[in-house]
Motif scaffolding. Structure first.
Motif, PDB file in Angstrom:
ATOM      1  N   HIS A  20      -7.746  -1.774  -9.649  1.00  0.00           N
ATOM      2  CA  HIS A  20      -6.997  -1.387 -10.845  1.00  0.00           C
ATOM      3  C   HIS A  20      -6.762  -2.592 -11.743  1.00  0.00           C
ATOM      4  CE1 HIS A  20      -4.325   0.905 -13.375  1.00  0.00           C
ATOM      5  NE2 HIS A  20      -3.284   0.173 -13.045  1.00  0.00           N
ATOM      6  N   LEU A  21      -6.340  -3.693 -11.153  1.00  0.00           N
ATOM      7  CA  LEU A  21      -6.081  -4.906 -11.930  1.00  0.00           C
ATOM      8  C   LEU A  21      -7.355  -5.433 -12.571  1.00  0.00           C
ATOM      9  CD1 LEU A  21      -4.236  -7.204 -12.874  1.00  0.00           C
ATOM     10  CD2 LEU A  21      -4.663  -8.326 -10.686  1.00  0.00           C
ATOM     11  N   LYS A  22      -8.419  -5.499 -11.792  1.00  0.00           N
ATOM     12  CA  LYS A  22      -9.661  -6.102 -12.277  1.00  0.00           C
ATOM     13  C   LYS A  22     -10.405  -5.234 -13.286  1.00  0.00           C
ATOM     14  CE  LYS A  22     -10.630  -9.118  -8.385  1.00  0.00           C
ATOM     15  NZ  LYS A  22     -11.578  -9.429  -7.301  1.00  0.00           N
ATOM     16  N   SER A  23     -10.075  -3.954 -13.336  1.00  0.00           N
ATOM     17  CA  SER A  23     -10.800  -3.093 -14.275  1.00  0.00           C
ATOM     18  C   SER A  23      -9.851  -2.445 -15.278  1.00  0.00           C
ATOM     19  CB  SER A  23     -11.617  -2.054 -13.523  1.00  0.00           C
ATOM     20  OG  SER A  23     -10.781  -1.249 -12.724  1.00  0.00           O
ATOM     21  N   ASP A  76      -0.751  -3.681 -24.338  1.00  0.00           N
ATOM     22  CA  ASP A  76       0.034  -4.562 -23.467  1.00  0.00           C
ATOM     23  C   ASP A  76       1.038  -3.814 -22.597  1.00  0.00           C
ATOM     24  OD1 ASP A  76      -1.328  -6.769 -24.400  1.00  0.00           O
ATOM     25  OD2 ASP A  76       0.179  -7.266 -25.925  1.00  0.00           O
ATOM     26  N   GLU A  77       1.278  -2.533 -22.870  1.00  0.00           N
ATOM     27  CA  GLU A  77       2.198  -1.741 -22.055  1.00  0.00           C
ATOM     28  C   GLU A  77       1.702  -1.620 -20.620  1.00  0.00           C
ATOM     29  OE1 GLU A  77       3.109   2.046 -23.765  1.00  0.00           O
ATOM     30  OE2 GLU A  77       3.620   1.172 -25.701  1.00  0.00           O
ATOM     31  N   VAL A  78       0.401  -1.802 -20.439  1.00  0.00           N
ATOM     32  CA  VAL A  78      -0.177  -1.692 -19.104  1.00  0.00           C
ATOM     33  C   VAL A  78       0.399  -2.759 -18.165  1.00  0.00           C
ATOM     34  CG1 VAL A  78      -2.208  -3.165 -19.499  1.00  0.00           C
ATOM     35  CG2 VAL A  78      -2.323  -1.302 -17.835  1.00  0.00           C
ATOM     36  N   ILE A  79       0.855  -3.868 -18.704  1.00  0.00           N
ATOM     37  CA  ILE A  79       1.431  -4.930 -17.864  1.00  0.00           C
ATOM     38  C   ILE A  79       2.716  -4.431 -17.212  1.00  0.00           C
ATOM     39  CG2 ILE A  79       2.438  -7.252 -17.868  1.00  0.00           C
ATOM     40  CD1 ILE A  79       0.448  -7.866 -20.205  1.00  0.00           C
ATOM     41  N   ASP A  80       3.581  -3.791 -17.999  1.00  0.00           N
ATOM     42  CA  ASP A  80       4.821  -3.246 -17.436  1.00  0.00           C
ATOM     43  C   ASP A  80       4.511  -2.153 -16.411  1.00  0.00           C
ATOM     44  OD1 ASP A  80       6.479  -4.915 -18.934  1.00  0.00           O
ATOM     45  OD2 ASP A  80       6.506  -3.505 -20.622  1.00  0.00           O
ATOM     46  N   VAL A 118      -7.287  -4.932 -17.058  1.00  0.00           N
ATOM     47  CA  VAL A 118      -8.011  -5.863 -17.939  1.00  0.00           C
ATOM     48  C   VAL A 118      -8.553  -5.119 -19.158  1.00  0.00           C
ATOM     49  CG1 VAL A 118     -10.079  -7.309 -18.121  1.00  0.00           C
ATOM     50  CG2 VAL A 118      -8.582  -7.519 -16.123  1.00  0.00           C
ATOM     51  N   GLU A 119      -9.149  -3.950 -18.929  1.00  0.00           N
ATOM     52  CA  GLU A 119      -9.722  -3.160 -20.022  1.00  0.00           C
ATOM     53  C   GLU A 119      -8.658  -2.790 -21.046  1.00  0.00           C
ATOM     54  OE1 GLU A 119     -11.090   1.367 -20.314  1.00  0.00           O
ATOM     55  OE2 GLU A 119     -12.397   0.183 -19.007  1.00  0.00           O
ATOM     56  N   ARG A 120      -7.511  -2.341 -20.559  1.00  0.00           N
ATOM     57  CA  ARG A 120      -6.452  -1.917 -21.487  1.00  0.00           C
ATOM     58  C   ARG A 120      -5.861  -3.100 -22.240  1.00  0.00           C
ATOM     59  NH1 ARG A 120      -2.650   2.125 -18.370  1.00  0.00           N
ATOM     60  NH2 ARG A 120      -1.489   1.944 -20.323  1.00  0.00           N
ATOM     61  N   ILE A 121      -5.747  -4.248 -21.592  1.00  0.00           N
ATOM     62  CA  ILE A 121      -5.268  -5.450 -22.291  1.00  0.00           C
ATOM     63  C   ILE A 121      -6.262  -5.828 -23.382  1.00  0.00           C
ATOM     64  CG2 ILE A 121      -4.855  -7.935 -22.067  1.00  0.00           C
ATOM     65  CD1 ILE A 121      -3.600  -7.293 -19.301  1.00  0.00           C
ATOM     66  N   THR A 180       4.118  -0.577 -10.632  1.00  0.00           N
ATOM     67  CA  THR A 180       3.252  -0.180  -9.516  1.00  0.00           C
ATOM     68  C   THR A 180       3.378  -1.173  -8.364  1.00  0.00           C
ATOM     69  OG1 THR A 180       1.699   0.889 -11.013  1.00  0.00           O
ATOM     70  CG2 THR A 180       0.866   0.285  -8.847  1.00  0.00           C
ATOM     71  N   ILE A 181       3.372  -2.450  -8.668  1.00  0.00           N
ATOM     72  CA  ILE A 181       3.517  -3.483  -7.626  1.00  0.00           C
ATOM     73  C   ILE A 181       4.870  -3.345  -6.944  1.00  0.00           C
ATOM     74  CG2 ILE A 181       3.771  -5.966  -7.206  1.00  0.00           C
ATOM     75  CD1 ILE A 181       1.627  -6.390  -9.358  1.00  0.00           C
ATOM     76  N   GLN A 182       5.923  -3.135  -7.722  1.00  0.00           N
ATOM     77  CA  GLN A 182       7.254  -2.974  -7.147  1.00  0.00           C
ATOM     78  C   GLN A 182       7.299  -1.770  -6.210  1.00  0.00           C
ATOM     79  OE1 GLN A 182       9.752  -2.814 -10.601  1.00  0.00           O
ATOM     80  NE2 GLN A 182       9.788  -5.035 -10.851  1.00  0.00           N
ATOM     81  N   ARG A 183       6.649  -0.678  -6.591  1.00  0.00           N
ATOM     82  CA  ARG A 183       6.592   0.511  -5.734  1.00  0.00           C
ATOM     83  C   ARG A 183       5.910   0.188  -4.416  1.00  0.00           C
ATOM     84  NH1 ARG A 183       5.262   4.211 -10.081  1.00  0.00           N
ATOM     85  NH2 ARG A 183       3.124   3.610  -9.689  1.00  0.00           N
ATOM     86  N   LEU A 184       4.791  -0.520  -4.465  1.00  0.00           N
ATOM     87  CA  LEU A 184       4.068  -0.870  -3.252  1.00  0.00           C
ATOM     88  C   LEU A 184       4.851  -1.841  -2.372  1.00  0.00           C
ATOM     89  CD1 LEU A 184       0.352  -1.232  -4.388  1.00  0.00           C
ATOM     90  CD2 LEU A 184       1.284   0.417  -2.773  1.00  0.00           C
ATOM     91  N   MET A 185       5.597  -2.739  -2.990  1.00  0.00           N
ATOM     92  CA  MET A 185       6.319  -3.755  -2.225  1.00  0.00           C
ATOM     93  C   MET A 185       7.548  -3.193  -1.530  1.00  0.00           C
ATOM     94  SD  MET A 185       5.878  -7.109  -4.616  1.00  0.00           S
ATOM     95  CE  MET A 185       6.574  -8.244  -3.429  1.00  0.00           C
ATOM     96  N   LYS A 186       8.066  -2.058  -1.984  1.00  0.00           N
ATOM     97  CA  LYS A 186       9.227  -1.443  -1.352  1.00  0.00           C
ATOM     98  C   LYS A 186       8.901  -0.976   0.056  1.00  0.00           C
ATOM     99  CE  LYS A 186      11.585   0.573  -5.293  1.00  0.00           C
ATOM    100  NZ  LYS A 186      12.002   1.831  -5.895  1.00  0.00           N
TER     101      LYS A 186
END
Length: 108
Positions: free
Chosen positions: A78-81, A92-96, A84-87, A101-107
């Motif tokens: 997701h990050l690599k494609s 830039d909303e894709v960063i938030d 990056v594509e959306r950025i 998503t990372i916070q959800r996975l880290m919980k």
């Protein structure tokens, strides 16, 4: 991770976002999920047989680790494609979204 080198994300003509994993990546993910599904059925059987709790918990831990591996593969692709594509498209909303998503996975 090598498994993700052929992951692409794009927008369909309807504006719906979809990921497009290579057949190799899909096969890898489905295989991992099938093993996890089998492990879950195994834990159910252990509980039905009144297996010692610590042994069941050990199996649950292995399942959680396997699910985390699937999540990491998807996250990396997701990050690599997609991200990056959306950025590159100026979204830039894709960063938030990615941080949530990372916070959800880290919980877990």
């Amino acid at each position: 991770m090598e498994e993700n080198k052929h992951v692409e994300c794009c927008h369909t003509h309807t504006g719906e976002r979809k990921s497009h994993h290579s057949d190799e990546v899909k096969k890898n993910l489905v295989s991992r999920l099938n093993r996890i599904e089998g492990q879950i059925r195994g834990v159910k059987g252990l509980i039905e047989k009144d297996t010692y709790c610590d042994d069941v918990i050990t199996q649950i831990s292995a399942i959680q680790s396997a699910l985390n591996s699937v999540g990491k593969i998807l996250l990396e692709g997701h990050l690599k494609s997609c991200v990056v594509e959306r950025i590159q498209e100026g979204d830039d909303e894709v960063i938030d979204e990615f941080l949530v998503t990372i916070q959800r996975l880290m919980k877990k």
